[in-house]
Enzyme design. Structure first.
Site, PDB file in Angstrom:
ATOM      1  N   LYS A  60       0.805  -1.243   0.104  1.00 25.43           N
ATOM      2  CA  LYS A  60      -0.027   0.234   0.054  1.00 25.43           C
ATOM      3  C   LYS A  60       0.912   1.246   0.036  1.00 25.43           C
ATOM      4  CE  LYS A  60      -3.775  -2.501   2.237  1.00 25.43           C
ATOM      5  NZ  LYS A  60      -4.460  -2.570   0.872  1.00 25.43           N
ATOM      6  N   GLU A 160       0.129  -1.105   6.988  1.00 26.79           N
ATOM      7  CA  GLU A 160       0.920  -2.317   6.951  1.00 26.79           C
ATOM      8  C   GLU A 160       2.323  -2.194   7.432  1.00 26.79           C
ATOM      9  OE1 GLU A 160      -0.832  -4.433   2.962  1.00 26.79           O
ATOM     10  OE2 GLU A 160       0.572  -2.829   2.582  1.00 26.79           O
ATOM     11  N   GLY A 242     -16.293   2.725  -3.466  1.00 26.67           N
ATOM     12  CA  GLY A 242     -16.120   2.124  -4.831  1.00 26.67           C
ATOM     13  C   GLY A 242     -17.234   2.669  -6.012  1.00 26.67           C
ATOM     14  N   ARG A 244     -19.737   3.787  -5.836  1.00 24.87           N
ATOM     15  CA  ARG A 244     -20.889   4.731  -5.319  1.00 24.87           C
ATOM     16  C   ARG A 244     -20.116   6.124  -5.005  1.00 24.87           C
ATOM     17  NH1 ARG A 244     -22.230   1.054  -1.405  1.00 24.87           N
ATOM     18  NH2 ARG A 244     -23.824  -0.179  -2.217  1.00 24.87           N
ATOM     19  N   GLY A 245     -18.773   6.219  -5.146  1.00 22.68           N
ATOM     20  CA  GLY A 245     -17.902   7.373  -5.005  1.00 22.68           C
ATOM     21  C   GLY A 245     -17.423   7.442  -3.684  1.00 22.68           C
ATOM     22  N   ASP A 272      -5.455   2.752  -3.266  1.00 21.60           N
ATOM     23  CA  ASP A 272      -4.084   3.681  -3.104  1.00 21.60           C
ATOM     24  C   ASP A 272      -3.770   4.407  -4.161  1.00 21.60           C
ATOM     25  OD1 ASP A 272      -3.181   1.389  -1.279  1.00 21.60           O
ATOM     26  OD2 ASP A 272      -2.781   0.199  -2.689  1.00 21.60           O
ATOM     27  N   GLY A 321      -3.169  -5.373 -12.144  1.00 22.30           N
ATOM     28  CA  GLY A 321      -2.250  -4.897 -11.211  1.00 22.30           C
ATOM     29  C   GLY A 321      -2.311  -3.841 -10.385  1.00 22.30           C
ATOM     30  N   SER A 325      -1.182  -0.016 -12.538  1.00 19.83           N
ATOM     31  CA  SER A 325      -2.498   0.731 -12.850  1.00 19.83           C
ATOM     32  C   SER A 325      -2.364   2.049 -12.368  1.00 19.83           C
ATOM     33  CB  SER A 325      -3.769  -0.051 -12.386  1.00 19.83           C
ATOM     34  OG  SER A 325      -3.517   0.091 -11.074  1.00 19.83           O
TER      35      SER A 325
END
Ligand code: RIB
Length: 340
Positions: A60, A160, A242, A244-245, A272, A321, A325
């Site tokens: 991350k 992390e 996601g 839904r913004g 990320d 990926g 990406s």
């Protein structure tokens, strides 16, 4: 300069238009991702055949560092890798993306962080991380890297790495009036309450649910949960949802960040991309407003950065990926302009 509606933010200004690039210091994880594409994500006790396998740079922290660099930030990374082939390859990848790796240290006798990831045919994933060297990033390491921290316009952290280290970063940053953005991912069993001292929290819906103990799976419940997190100390919370913004919450304002259309190939790293882009946009806007070195989170800056970040997150779903990406600035600008 054209005016836009408040919900869209002032999209006519973009992070590269300030005279000096924002300095973003990312303190976080660096992993090698071992990725299998498969029709489905196997459940407990199941063995299934996958389509193909790839190793790709991830983690991350490193993903967010690459995202920030690709959208115009001047980025330094503080973290740890093992003295192994994965560690060397990951450092080369960060450098190739323009990330300064002077703050990345090597640990002997422990492996670089590794994530095994299964991505299904509709782009969802399941991830299991062996933290390795990331888990050795210590408070003393941060003290050794204070020269980097001091130069930051904004600091970006995730979970992390040990929470104690993340909390120390917040403390050191705040003693210098440097804002901290925390992506509280993943949320473990025990949460140190001092992580809520970060100025901006960016959890996804699942992390928000875990942090609050209440479901946050739609706009209404995310607003409620975000308000509960603000009450714990963060100045602003941006819950990513996601398709839904997102919703952004401060003590005085709650607003929705509309989604961008995304072609979903693989959602790995979309959060990320959001966080890295948010950090650059946020710091750049604060610089442009001559509000550097303040811990205040102005609403217009929050709106602008969340919208910019939303576009970056949507674009990151278009490719396979995590690090590969992360979108570039011109692609983010194009998507925002097309959506106005
Ligand atoms: O957010 C995606 C990342 O989570 C992957 O790159 C993997 O390394 C894990 O850290």
């Amino acid at each position: 300069m054209e005016n836009r509606s408040a919900d869209q933010g002032d999209v006519s200004r973009t992070p590269d238009e300030s005279c000096e690039a924002a300095r973003v210091v990312v303190v976080g994880s660096i992993n090698m991702d071992l990725v299998i594409r498969a029709a489905a994500i196997p459940g407990p006790g199941q063995t299934i055949a996958g389509h193909n396998f790839s190793t790709m740079p991830g983690g991350k922290g490193a993903n967010q560092a690459v995202a920030a660099a690709r959208c115009g930030g001047r980025v330094s990374m503080i973290g740890r890798v093992g003295n192994d082939d994965f560690g060397q390859r990951l450092l080369l990848g960060l450098k190739a993306n323009g990330v300064d790796t002077e703050g990345v240290m090597f640990s002997e006798g422990v492996s670089t962080g590794v994530a095994t990831i299964v991505v299904n045919d509709i782009g969802e994933n399941a991830i299991c991380v062996a933290g390795g060297a990331n888990l050795l990033l210590s408070v003393d390491d941060i003290d050794e890297q204070l020269d980097l921290i001091k130069q930051a316009d904004v600091i970006l952290i995730q979970l992390e790495i040990p929470q104690q280290t993340a909390v120390h970063v917040i403390h050191e940053a705040h003693s210098r009036n440097i804002p901290v953005i925390l992506n509280p991912a993943p949320v473990g069993q025990e949460i140190n309450p001092d992580i809520f001292k970060a100025d901006v929290l960016i959890p996804n819906q699942d992390e928000t649910t875990r942090l609050c103990g209440e479901p946050a799976h739609d706009i209404h419940s995310a607003k409620m949960a975000g308000s509960a997190l603000v009450a714990r100390g963060a100045q602003a919370v941006v819950v990513t949802l996601g398709r839904r913004g997102a919703v952004a919450i401060t003590a005085d304002h709650i607003f929705q960040v509309p989604p961008f259309n995304a072609k979903i190939v693989d959602t790995t790293g979309a959060g990320d991309a959001f966080c890295g882009a948010f950090a650059v946009a946020y710091a750049q806007q604060m610089k442009a407003r001559k509000q550097k070195n303040t811990l205040e989170v102005p609403e217009e800056v929050l709106r602008y950065a969340a919208r910019f970040a939303g576009a970056a997150g949507a674009l990151a779903c278009n490719k396979f990926g995590a690090q590969p990406s992360m979108p570039r600035l011109h692609a983010i600008q194009r998507l925002i302009q097309r959506s106005c």
